[in-house]
Structure formats: C-alpha cells, structure tokens
Design a protein around this motif. Structure first.
Motif, PDB file in Angstrom:
ATOM      1  N   GLY A   1       0.794  -1.224   0.000  1.00  0.00           N
ATOM      2  CA  GLY A   1       0.000   0.000   0.000  1.00  0.00           C
ATOM      3  C   GLY A   1       0.821   1.265   0.000  1.00  0.00           C
ATOM      4  O   GLY A   1       0.490   2.241  -0.685  1.00  0.00           O
ATOM      5  N   VAL A   2       1.923   1.302   0.752  1.00  0.00           N
ATOM      6  CA  VAL A   2       2.740   2.517   0.850  1.00  0.00           C
ATOM      7  C   VAL A   2       3.268   2.915  -0.521  1.00  0.00           C
ATOM      8  O   VAL A   2       3.185   4.081  -0.928  1.00  0.00           O
ATOM      9  CB  VAL A   2       3.901   2.302   1.832  1.00  0.00           C
ATOM     10  CG1 VAL A   2       4.871   3.491   1.777  1.00  0.00           C
ATOM     11  CG2 VAL A   2       3.376   2.137   3.255  1.00  0.00           C
ATOM     12  N   THR A   3       3.808   1.947  -1.252  1.00  0.00           N
ATOM     13  CA  THR A   3       4.383   2.255  -2.560  1.00  0.00           C
ATOM     14  C   THR A   3       3.313   2.617  -3.572  1.00  0.00           C
ATOM     15  O   THR A   3       3.495   3.533  -4.384  1.00  0.00           O
ATOM     16  CB  THR A   3       5.206   1.062  -3.067  1.00  0.00           C
ATOM     17  OG1 THR A   3       6.122   0.655  -2.052  1.00  0.00           O
ATOM     18  CG2 THR A   3       5.981   1.434  -4.305  1.00  0.00           C
ATOM     19  N   ASN A   4       2.184   1.925  -3.552  1.00  0.00           N
ATOM     20  CA  ASN A   4       1.103   2.268  -4.475  1.00  0.00           C
ATOM     21  C   ASN A   4       0.591   3.680  -4.230  1.00  0.00           C
ATOM     22  O   ASN A   4       0.303   4.424  -5.177  1.00  0.00           O
ATOM     23  CB  ASN A   4      -0.032   1.247  -4.345  1.00  0.00           C
ATOM     24  CG  ASN A   4       0.258  -0.052  -5.074  1.00  0.00           C
ATOM     25  OD1 ASN A   4      -0.023  -0.196  -6.254  1.00  0.00           O
ATOM     26  ND2 ASN A   4       0.853  -1.019  -4.365  1.00  0.00           N
ATOM     27  N   ARG A   5       0.466   4.053  -2.974  1.00  0.00           N
ATOM     28  CA  ARG A   5       0.039   5.436  -2.670  1.00  0.00           C
ATOM     29  C   ARG A   5       1.073   6.436  -3.149  1.00  0.00           C
ATOM     30  O   ARG A   5       0.719   7.523  -3.634  1.00  0.00           O
ATOM     31  CB  ARG A   5      -0.213   5.588  -1.164  1.00  0.00           C
ATOM     32  CG  ARG A   5      -1.473   4.897  -0.671  1.00  0.00           C
ATOM     33  CD  ARG A   5      -1.831   5.343   0.739  1.00  0.00           C
ATOM     34  NE  ARG A   5      -0.832   4.924   1.717  1.00  0.00           N
ATOM     35  CZ  ARG A   5      -0.838   3.751   2.352  1.00  0.00           C
ATOM     36  NH1 ARG A   5      -1.795   2.867   2.101  1.00  0.00           N
ATOM     37  NH2 ARG A   5       0.093   3.455   3.240  1.00  0.00           N
ATOM     38  N   MET A   6       2.353   6.081  -3.037  1.00  0.00           N
ATOM     39  CA  MET A   6       3.418   6.976  -3.488  1.00  0.00           C
ATOM     40  C   MET A   6       3.290   7.251  -4.984  1.00  0.00           C
ATOM     41  O   MET A   6       3.383   8.405  -5.425  1.00  0.00           O
ATOM     42  CB  MET A   6       4.779   6.365  -3.185  1.00  0.00           C
ATOM     43  CG  MET A   6       5.955   7.203  -3.679  1.00  0.00           C
ATOM     44  SD  MET A   6       7.530   6.324  -3.565  1.00  0.00           S
ATOM     45  CE  MET A   6       7.439   5.274  -5.029  1.00  0.00           C
ATOM     46  N   TYR A   7       3.061   6.200  -5.770  1.00  0.00           N
ATOM     47  CA  TYR A   7       2.945   6.402  -7.212  1.00  0.00           C
ATOM     48  C   TYR A   7       1.750   7.285  -7.554  1.00  0.00           C
ATOM     49  O   TYR A   7       1.838   8.152  -8.432  1.00  0.00           O
ATOM     50  CB  TYR A   7       2.823   5.056  -7.928  1.00  0.00           C
ATOM     51  CG  TYR A   7       4.079   4.213  -7.864  1.00  0.00           C
ATOM     52  CD1 TYR A   7       5.340   4.793  -7.817  1.00  0.00           C
ATOM     53  CD2 TYR A   7       4.003   2.829  -7.850  1.00  0.00           C
ATOM     54  CE1 TYR A   7       6.491   4.028  -7.750  1.00  0.00           C
ATOM     55  CE2 TYR A   7       5.163   2.046  -7.794  1.00  0.00           C
ATOM     56  CZ  TYR A   7       6.394   2.646  -7.739  1.00  0.00           C
ATOM     57  OH  TYR A   7       7.528   1.889  -7.682  1.00  0.00           O
ATOM     58  N   ARG A   8       0.642   7.080  -6.869  1.00  0.00           N
ATOM     59  CA  ARG A   8      -0.535   7.919  -7.143  1.00  0.00           C
ATOM     60  C   ARG A   8      -0.262   9.383  -6.772  1.00  0.00           C
ATOM     61  O   ARG A   8      -0.702  10.297  -7.479  1.00  0.00           O
ATOM     62  CB  ARG A   8      -1.746   7.376  -6.399  1.00  0.00           C
ATOM     63  CG  ARG A   8      -2.251   6.046  -6.958  1.00  0.00           C
ATOM     64  CD  ARG A   8      -3.641   5.718  -6.456  1.00  0.00           C
ATOM     65  NE  ARG A   8      -3.667   5.465  -5.021  1.00  0.00           N
ATOM     66  CZ  ARG A   8      -3.475   4.268  -4.466  1.00  0.00           C
ATOM     67  NH1 ARG A   8      -3.221   3.214  -5.228  1.00  0.00           N
ATOM     68  NH2 ARG A   8      -3.532   4.123  -3.162  1.00  0.00           N
ATOM     69  N   ARG A   9       0.445   9.598  -5.685  1.00  0.00           N
ATOM     70  CA  ARG A   9       0.782  10.977  -5.295  1.00  0.00           C
ATOM     71  C   ARG A   9       1.670  11.652  -6.342  1.00  0.00           C
ATOM     72  O   ARG A   9       1.610  12.867  -6.526  1.00  0.00           O
ATOM     73  CB  ARG A   9       1.488  10.994  -3.936  1.00  0.00           C
ATOM     74  CG  ARG A   9       0.585  10.762  -2.740  1.00  0.00           C
ATOM     75  CD  ARG A   9       1.264  11.215  -1.456  1.00  0.00           C
ATOM     76  NE  ARG A   9       2.528  10.541  -1.232  1.00  0.00           N
ATOM     77  CZ  ARG A   9       2.676   9.396  -0.571  1.00  0.00           C
ATOM     78  NH1 ARG A   9       1.605   8.789  -0.055  1.00  0.00           N
ATOM     79  NH2 ARG A   9       3.862   8.853  -0.391  1.00  0.00           N
ATOM     80  N   LEU A  10       2.487  10.869  -7.022  1.00  0.00           N
ATOM     81  CA  LEU A  10       3.380  11.434  -8.042  1.00  0.00           C
ATOM     82  C   LEU A  10       2.665  11.719  -9.358  1.00  0.00           C
ATOM     83  O   LEU A  10       3.245  12.340 -10.240  1.00  0.00           O
ATOM     84  CB  LEU A  10       4.550  10.476  -8.297  1.00  0.00           C
ATOM     85  CG  LEU A  10       5.559  10.312  -7.171  1.00  0.00           C
ATOM     86  CD1 LEU A  10       6.607   9.261  -7.538  1.00  0.00           C
ATOM     87  CD2 LEU A  10       6.240  11.631  -6.830  1.00  0.00           C
ATOM     88  N   GLY A  11       1.422  11.248  -9.490  1.00  0.00           N
ATOM     89  CA  GLY A  11       0.662  11.520 -10.712  1.00  0.00           C
ATOM     90  C   GLY A  11       0.467  10.316 -11.603  1.00  0.00           C
ATOM     91  O   GLY A  11       0.001  10.455 -12.746  1.00  0.00           O
ATOM     92  N   PHE A  12       0.797   9.126 -11.109  1.00  0.00           N
ATOM     93  CA  PHE A  12       0.536   7.901 -11.867  1.00  0.00           C
ATOM     94  C   PHE A  12      -0.897   7.440 -11.611  1.00  0.00           C
ATOM     95  O   PHE A  12      -1.420   7.584 -10.510  1.00  0.00           O
ATOM     96  CB  PHE A  12       1.507   6.787 -11.452  1.00  0.00           C
ATOM     97  CG  PHE A  12       2.920   6.979 -11.934  1.00  0.00           C
ATOM     98  CD1 PHE A  12       3.353   6.389 -13.115  1.00  0.00           C
ATOM     99  CD2 PHE A  12       3.823   7.744 -11.212  1.00  0.00           C
ATOM    100  CE1 PHE A  12       4.656   6.554 -13.560  1.00  0.00           C
ATOM    101  CE2 PHE A  12       5.133   7.918 -11.643  1.00  0.00           C
ATOM    102  CZ  PHE A  12       5.541   7.324 -12.817  1.00  0.00           C
ATOM    103  N   VAL A  13      -1.529   6.871 -12.645  1.00  0.00           N
ATOM    104  CA  VAL A  13      -2.892   6.357 -12.512  1.00  0.00           C
ATOM    105  C   VAL A  13      -2.896   4.873 -12.881  1.00  0.00           C
ATOM    106  O   VAL A  13      -2.195   4.436 -13.792  1.00  0.00           O
ATOM    107  CB  VAL A  13      -3.892   7.131 -13.395  1.00  0.00           C
ATOM    108  CG1 VAL A  13      -3.999   8.573 -12.936  1.00  0.00           C
ATOM    109  CG2 VAL A  13      -3.496   7.073 -14.865  1.00  0.00           C
ATOM    110  N   SER A  14      -3.701   4.096 -12.164  1.00  0.00           N
ATOM    111  CA  SER A  14      -3.779   2.662 -12.398  1.00  0.00           C
ATOM    112  C   SER A  14      -4.452   2.374 -13.743  1.00  0.00           C
ATOM    113  O   SER A  14      -5.500   2.946 -14.050  1.00  0.00           O
ATOM    114  CB  SER A  14      -4.564   1.997 -11.269  1.00  0.00           C
ATOM    115  OG  SER A  14      -4.738   0.619 -11.512  1.00  0.00           O
ATOM    116  N   VAL A  15      -3.835   1.489 -14.537  1.00  0.00           N
ATOM    117  CA  VAL A  15      -4.397   1.173 -15.853  1.00  0.00           C
ATOM    118  C   VAL A  15      -4.736  -0.306 -16.032  1.00  0.00           C
ATOM    119  O   VAL A  15      -5.598  -0.655 -16.823  1.00  0.00           O
ATOM    120  CB  VAL A  15      -3.455   1.620 -16.990  1.00  0.00           C
ATOM    121  CG1 VAL A  15      -3.423   3.134 -17.090  1.00  0.00           C
ATOM    122  CG2 VAL A  15      -2.045   1.075 -16.803  1.00  0.00           C
TER     123      VAL A  15
END
Length: 298
Positions: free
Chosen positions: A269-283
């Motif tokens: 969860g920590v890393t997934n939240r980090m990517y979303r905060r950086l502007g990445f979106v799940s595809v």
C-alpha cells in the motif's frame, strides 16, 4: 523448452475450431528484432499492456518468444525468461494454444492478465496433473501528469561499472521483496546490460547511493520504470519517491516517449500510494503464479 506445434492438423498447440474459436498456430522466434517486427501488429494495438514483453526484447540479442497467430493476426505472445513466461493480452484461442506447448517437466512462473493466466494455467494443469501455486497481483500505472513533490536531498545520476556488484545485490533483494526471485547470475547480467546501455539510474545523497531503478528501452512509445529499490535501513526518507519522479520527468521529455509506466505488487500500500501521489494512474493488473507439474512429470 518444449517445441511449439504448428497445429495444421489435429495435434496439440492450437485452439479448437469446432466451438467457434479460431485454430491457432504457435511459432518460436529466437531473434528479438524479428519478434518486434512479426508481433508488431499486437504490440502497436496494445502498447502499454504489451510492455512486460516488449521491454524484454533487445535487437541483436537472442530471445525465446512464442508467437500465437490465427493465420492472419498475432493474437498473443509469450516471452520466455529464466523464471518462466510473460504474456501479452491474449485473443481468442491463444490461451489454449500456449497451454498446449508450455513445458510440463519443470516448474515455472506465468505472468500476465489475471484472466489469461487462469485460462493458460488451468489447461496446462490438466495436461500434467499439475498444481498452480499462490499468485501475486501487480498493479500497473501510467504517468498522467507528474506532480511536483517536495524537494529531497540528492541527485539523479546514471550508474557506471563501479556499481555492478552493489546494484546486482539490490536487484536480487528487490526480486525477493516483490515475490519474483532472481538468481545472482541473472541479476548481474541484467545490471551489466543496463549499465552498458545507460539505463540504470541511482539517487545519490552526498557520496552515498541510496536508491536505484532501471529504465527500459522505449517500445512503441512506452518506457517502463522497474526495480525501484531502496534498502530497508534507508527507507522513509523519500528516496524512492525522489528517484521515481526524477526519472519519470527525464523520460517523458524524450521525443520517442508517449507514456511512462511502472508496476508494483498490489499488496504494498505505501508504494502504491506513493505512485498515485506522483501523478501515476492505475491502468491494469497482472498476476504471477507458479506452475508445478504433477509428480510423474518432474
């Protein structure tokens, strides 16, 4: 690896046309350049979801690629690596065709879209009375718009040969963290290639390397960030976030790059939240499972 079968008759290696599913042919491609060319119709139609396969292909190097076609179009591709097989999205008949030619005399890993993996693994297990081990789900992201993060100490740099031993050990540790083990020899080979091609990046604070990642070659407009690793004792200081943001910004500015993608176990969860905060979106998501042949086949 078992020899793929050209299913011109009623032998294995093709889907059953009697139920309306096209009969497919599986062929082995042992040259990366040829694979990128012959499978380009599928790769261009699914550039992001084909990334796990396309970014493993390097022109001028040998490859072990299984191409599934229906007589006209490529409907699926499986790339063989030391750990097993990585799948592109599979069209009608492709899962059955692949399942009928994958080896049944040794364990391996299968990675791809969850439904495709289930279809291949289910038919494969029937061939050899095999078992399918517990899987790991990976969440894939593409960069939508990079979000400016707070400034972190350090700078991005391209690794050189002095980093080979450390980087290889970190790559092994990364594989253990995400549930895709990698041998020391395989890690050293990958690191050596990445350094030679300028694709291994480090985040450096002072004189200390605190984080690393690799960048894939651009394939059909897509670049993959992979292997983002910070040792446990150096975590919680924003190093992984800093190196990911810096590398993504550098890559998306390149003329040949339309998308930057990255993946991570869905359970972290920590890393997934980090990517979303950086502007990445799940595809999309992929699933990795272990194929274990029945006792009589080992």
């Amino acid at each position: 690896m078992a020899d793929p079968v050209d299913d011109g008759d009623d032998a294995g290696g093709g889907a059953d046309a009697s139920n309306g599913v096209p009969r497919c042919v599986v062929e082995t491609i042992d040259d990366a350049s040829k694979g990128l060319d012959l499978c380009g119709d599928l790769f261009r139609s699914e550039p992001i979801r084909s990334t796990p396969v396309t970014t493993s292909l390097y022109p001028g190097r040998a490859s072990a690629l299984l191409r599934v076609s229906n007589g006209a179009d490529t409907v699926g591709v499986a790339a063989e690596e030391a750990e097993g097989y990585t799948l592109t999205p599979l069209g009608a008949g492709a899962a059955a065709a692949l399942a009928d030619v994958l080896p049944i005399d040794r364990p391996s890993t299968l990675l791809g879209a969850p439904g495709d993996v289930a279809d291949v693994a289910g038919r494969w297990s029937e061939r050899c009375d095999g078992a399918v081990g517990t899987g790991t789900m990976f969440r894939w992201y593409r960069l939508a718009e990079l979000v400016e993060t707070r400034k972190h100490k350090g700078a991005l740099r391209v690794a050189d040969t002095a980093s080979i031993d450390r980087a290889a050990s970190w790559m092994v540790a990364f594989g253990e963290d995400v549930g895709l083990p990698l041998s020391s020899d395989a890690a050293a080979a990958r690191v050596g290639d990445a350094i030679h091609e300028g694709r291994l990046f480090e985040w450096v604070v002072g004189d200390e390397v605190v984080s690393q990642l690799t960048i894939s070659p651009a394939r059909f407009g897509v670049v993959r960030i992979n292997g983002v690793y910070t040792p446990p004792k150096l975590r919680k200081d924003g190093h992984s976030s800093a190196i990911t943001a810096a590398a993504a910004a550098q890559q998306i500015s390149r003329q040949k790059v339309d998308d930057v993608v990255i993946d991570q176990p869905a359970s972290t969860g920590v890393t997934n939240r980090m990517y979303r905060r950086l502007g990445f979106v799940s595809v999309w998501d992929t699933l990795a499972v272990h194929l274990i042949p029945g006792p009589s086949r080992r």
